[in-house]
Design an enzyme around this catalytic site. Structure first.
Site, PDB file in Angstrom:
ATOM      1  N   ARG A  42       0.778  -1.097  -0.124  1.00  0.00           N
ATOM      2  CA  ARG A  42      -0.068  -0.035   0.057  1.00  0.00           C
ATOM      3  C   ARG A  42       0.861   1.203   0.045  1.00  0.00           C
ATOM      4  O   ARG A  42       0.661   2.280  -0.595  1.00  0.00           O
ATOM      5  CB  ARG A  42      -1.017  -0.224   1.118  1.00  0.00           C
ATOM      6  CG  ARG A  42      -2.079  -0.938   1.060  1.00  0.00           C
ATOM      7  CD  ARG A  42      -2.794  -1.036   2.540  1.00  0.00           C
ATOM      8  NE  ARG A  42      -3.719  -2.094   2.428  1.00  0.00           N
ATOM      9  CZ  ARG A  42      -4.553  -2.427   3.505  1.00  0.00           C
ATOM     10  NH1 ARG A  42      -4.510  -1.573   4.556  1.00  0.00           N
ATOM     11  NH2 ARG A  42      -5.511  -3.384   3.471  1.00  0.00           N
ATOM     12  N   LYS A 103      -8.073 -17.079   4.417  1.00  0.00           N
ATOM     13  CA  LYS A 103      -9.260 -17.773   4.589  1.00  0.00           C
ATOM     14  C   LYS A 103     -10.420 -17.152   4.355  1.00  0.00           C
ATOM     15  O   LYS A 103     -11.445 -17.881   4.055  1.00  0.00           O
ATOM     16  CB  LYS A 103      -9.058 -18.264   6.059  1.00  0.00           C
ATOM     17  CG  LYS A 103      -8.912 -17.085   7.058  1.00  0.00           C
ATOM     18  CD  LYS A 103      -8.464 -17.364   8.572  1.00  0.00           C
ATOM     19  CE  LYS A 103      -8.188 -16.171   9.311  1.00  0.00           C
ATOM     20  NZ  LYS A 103      -6.858 -15.680   8.857  1.00  0.00           N
ATOM     21  N   VAL A 130      -5.284 -22.220   7.080  1.00  0.00           N
ATOM     22  CA  VAL A 130      -5.962 -22.939   8.138  1.00  0.00           C
ATOM     23  C   VAL A 130      -4.749 -23.590   9.124  1.00  0.00           C
ATOM     24  O   VAL A 130      -3.835 -24.163   8.494  1.00  0.00           O
ATOM     25  CB  VAL A 130      -7.032 -24.139   7.842  1.00  0.00           C
ATOM     26  CG1 VAL A 130      -7.299 -24.562   9.183  1.00  0.00           C
ATOM     27  CG2 VAL A 130      -8.035 -23.311   6.950  1.00  0.00           C
ATOM     28  N   ILE A 134       0.820 -25.940  10.431  1.00  0.00           N
ATOM     29  CA  ILE A 134       0.257 -27.438  10.782  1.00  0.00           C
ATOM     30  C   ILE A 134       0.200 -27.951   9.292  1.00  0.00           C
ATOM     31  O   ILE A 134      -0.820 -27.227   8.521  1.00  0.00           O
ATOM     32  CB  ILE A 134      -0.829 -27.496  11.713  1.00  0.00           C
ATOM     33  CG1 ILE A 134      -0.811 -26.646  12.957  1.00  0.00           C
ATOM     34  CG2 ILE A 134      -1.281 -28.859  11.804  1.00  0.00           C
ATOM     35  CD1 ILE A 134      -1.773 -26.968  13.929  1.00  0.00           C
ATOM     36  N   GLY A 185      -0.078  -9.835  23.050  1.00  0.00           N
ATOM     37  CA  GLY A 185      -0.091  -9.958  21.757  1.00  0.00           C
ATOM     38  C   GLY A 185      -0.949 -10.905  20.930  1.00  0.00           C
ATOM     39  O   GLY A 185      -0.641 -10.885  19.844  1.00  0.00           O
ATOM     40  N   GLU A 188      -5.841  -9.054  18.658  1.00  0.00           N
ATOM     41  CA  GLU A 188      -5.870  -7.768  18.062  1.00  0.00           C
ATOM     42  C   GLU A 188      -6.482  -6.715  19.054  1.00  0.00           C
ATOM     43  O   GLU A 188      -7.265  -6.956  19.971  1.00  0.00           O
ATOM     44  CB  GLU A 188      -6.491  -8.061  16.891  1.00  0.00           C
ATOM     45  CG  GLU A 188      -5.979  -9.063  15.859  1.00  0.00           C
ATOM     46  CD  GLU A 188      -4.895  -8.647  15.175  1.00  0.00           C
ATOM     47  OE1 GLU A 188      -4.435  -7.410  15.139  1.00  0.00           O
ATOM     48  OE2 GLU A 188      -3.988  -9.664  14.688  1.00  0.00           O
ATOM     49  N   ASP A 199     -13.358 -15.942  12.435  1.00  0.00           N
ATOM     50  CA  ASP A 199     -12.228 -16.600  11.909  1.00  0.00           C
ATOM     51  C   ASP A 199     -12.300 -17.861  11.946  1.00  0.00           C
ATOM     52  O   ASP A 199     -12.036 -18.735  10.992  1.00  0.00           O
ATOM     53  CB  ASP A 199     -11.056 -16.146  12.675  1.00  0.00           C
ATOM     54  CG  ASP A 199      -9.733 -16.667  12.376  1.00  0.00           C
ATOM     55  OD1 ASP A 199      -9.066 -16.336  11.551  1.00  0.00           O
ATOM     56  OD2 ASP A 199      -9.108 -17.973  13.099  1.00  0.00           O
ATOM     57  N   LYS A 203     -12.335 -21.010   8.717  1.00  0.00           N
ATOM     58  CA  LYS A 203     -11.401 -22.287   8.805  1.00  0.00           C
ATOM     59  C   LYS A 203     -12.409 -23.433   8.543  1.00  0.00           C
ATOM     60  O   LYS A 203     -12.018 -24.418   7.838  1.00  0.00           O
ATOM     61  CB  LYS A 203     -10.493 -22.132   9.830  1.00  0.00           C
ATOM     62  CG  LYS A 203      -9.638 -20.999   9.577  1.00  0.00           C
ATOM     63  CD  LYS A 203      -8.817 -20.688  10.881  1.00  0.00           C
ATOM     64  CE  LYS A 203      -7.851 -19.576  10.836  1.00  0.00           C
ATOM     65  NZ  LYS A 203      -7.097 -19.528  12.166  1.00  0.00           N
TER      66      LYS A 203
END
Length: 433
Positions: A42, A103, A130, A134, A185, A188, A199, A203
């Protein structure tokens, strides 16, 4: 093999770093060196630390970068629906391979991306969308294609798992645990997407699509967050030998007419401490897959963060780059089953209901009658004082398996009883007890 990188935030910067640090190994694995053709951002002037990249590669013209003839693979780590959707459809229709961690876009309009990939003949890979690093989607997409997956149960959001783990460990309430997650942290500044289950629902749609060979979108997923989970709920779960987790659950089964269907849902649930997912703490993710021949499989690891997500992105980059050099394409989308999604009202599970009631004779009989009228069988009842010093009592009821619609009707009627002061909480119970 030349890459166009869309986005250079936390994940994009890690992709650049790993491409630089592992350039020789990646070239040996692919059979050709990987080069960055350009990085769309951006703001070009933004400080990006000591990122090992030529500043001349940065551009604000993402579409122009994608359209360049010397770009073989487009890597998207921007997120969001637009303009990412337009960019990736353009790249795929032009025959370029795409690696994305998006996602939300895959859950909202993954079908359009798969259609564009089929039209252009490139690959579409999205392992990083997702559970971070992993290796989960490719086993569902490829390794288990000779089997029949029956159920996928997972903890796929690290923020909510940290919050619920903290509540279980310390007895804290939701607000206190969220504050700690924010300070460390894990959460958000605006945690809505995490704590309200958006979220995890995205997923869940991706997992269900791969597991059951059916296009499943975010709108097909029943979603509930964790904001209503209280310290009292956690304490009650402990008393039952359980813990509370935000689960995504995708299951294959028959509907009332006997047709094969799937159910996809995200909500907090009690699971016994003996369940493999119960010990998944902190911000880790884990997914429990059940298949007819393979049996029970567990995938566990760090589900978020720049480095883990970049690891998954680069794994996909290696795969698509090797395919392009060999002149082949990976297996296309498998959505042949096209199974209908059952409404949430038909989902079958057990329930934990906490009621504040008047402490007088006949209350338990009246409450039990409501459950009986809706064909919801009671497994256990526990009664104790309310703790409010008003002479009322608390009833904690755990049911046998029942349809969600029957439980909802039961709760509606309970609200109308004058002996019921309040329905303090309703939580599902998964995993057997």
């Amino acid at each position: 093999m030349r890459l166009a990188l869309l986005g250079c935030g936390t994940v994009g910067a890690e992709v650049v770093r790993l491409l630089h640090e592992q350039s020789a190994d990646l070239a040996a694995r692919i059979g050709a060196p990987l080069e960055i053709a350009g990085i769309a951002v951006r703001r070009i002037g933004r400080h990006r630390g000591d990122l090992p990249v030529d500043p001349a590669l940065f551009t604000t013209d993402a579409l122009g970068l994608i359209k360049r003839d010397d770009v073989d693979v487009v890597v998207e780590v921007v997120g969001g629906l637009e303009p990412a959707r337009s960019w990736l459809v353009e790249a795929l229709r032009a025959g370029k391979s795409v690696v994305t961690a998006n996602k939300a876009l895959l859950a909202e309009d993954g079908g359009a991306l798969h259609d564009a990939a089929a039209e252009g003949g490139g690959d579409l890979y999205y392992e990083a969308s997702v559970a971070g690093a992993i290796p989960l989607l490719r086993p569902l997409r490829e390794s288990l294609h000779g089997d029949r997956v029956t159920r996928v149960t997972g903890i796929v959001n690290g923020t909510t798992n940290f919050i619920l783990s903290a509540m279980h460990a310390t007895g804290a309430g939701f607000a206190e645990a969220l504050e700690e997650a924010t300070e460390l942290g894990y959460a958000e500044a605006d945690p809505t997407a995490d704590v309200e289950g958006f979220d995890a629902a995205a997923k869940a749609a991706i997992l269900a699509s791969l597991a059951f060979h059916t296009r499943v979108g975010a709108a097909d997923v029943h979603r509930e967050g964790i904001t209503e989970v209280t310290a009292a709920d956690v304490a009650s779960a402990k008393a039952m030998g359980c813990t509370i987790k935000l689960l995504c659950i995708a299951a294959r089964g028959a509907d009332a007419a006997g047709r094969e269907t799937i159910s996809v849902r995200v909500h907090p649930a009690m699971i016994p401490l003996t369940h493999p997912l119960a010990s998944v703490g902190d911000a880790f993710n884990a997914v429990f897959v059940e298949a007819e021949a393979a049996g029970e499989l567990m995938f566990y690891g760090r589900g978020a963060g720049g480095a883990p997500t970049a690891s998954a992105v680069l794994g996909d980059v290696v795969a698509v780059a090797r395919n392009r050099l060999a002149g082949v394409r990976a297996a296309s989308e498998s959505a042949y089953a096209a199974l209908p999604v059952r409404p949430m009202g038909e989902a079958l599970t057990r329930y934990h209901i906490s009621l504040d009631v008047a402490d007088r004779p006949g209350v338990l009989e009246a409450v039990a009658g409501v459950f009986a009228r809706h064909d919801v069988s009671i497994a256990t009842v526990r009664q104790g004082p309310s703790g409010g010093g008003n002479g009322d009592a608390v009833l904690v009821i755990v049911t046998h398996v029942a349809p969600d619609a029957a439980l909802a009707a039961t709760v509606r009627e309970l609200h109308g009883l004058d002996i019921v002061r309040s329905v303090a909480s309703v939580l599902r119970v998964e995993g057997g007890l």
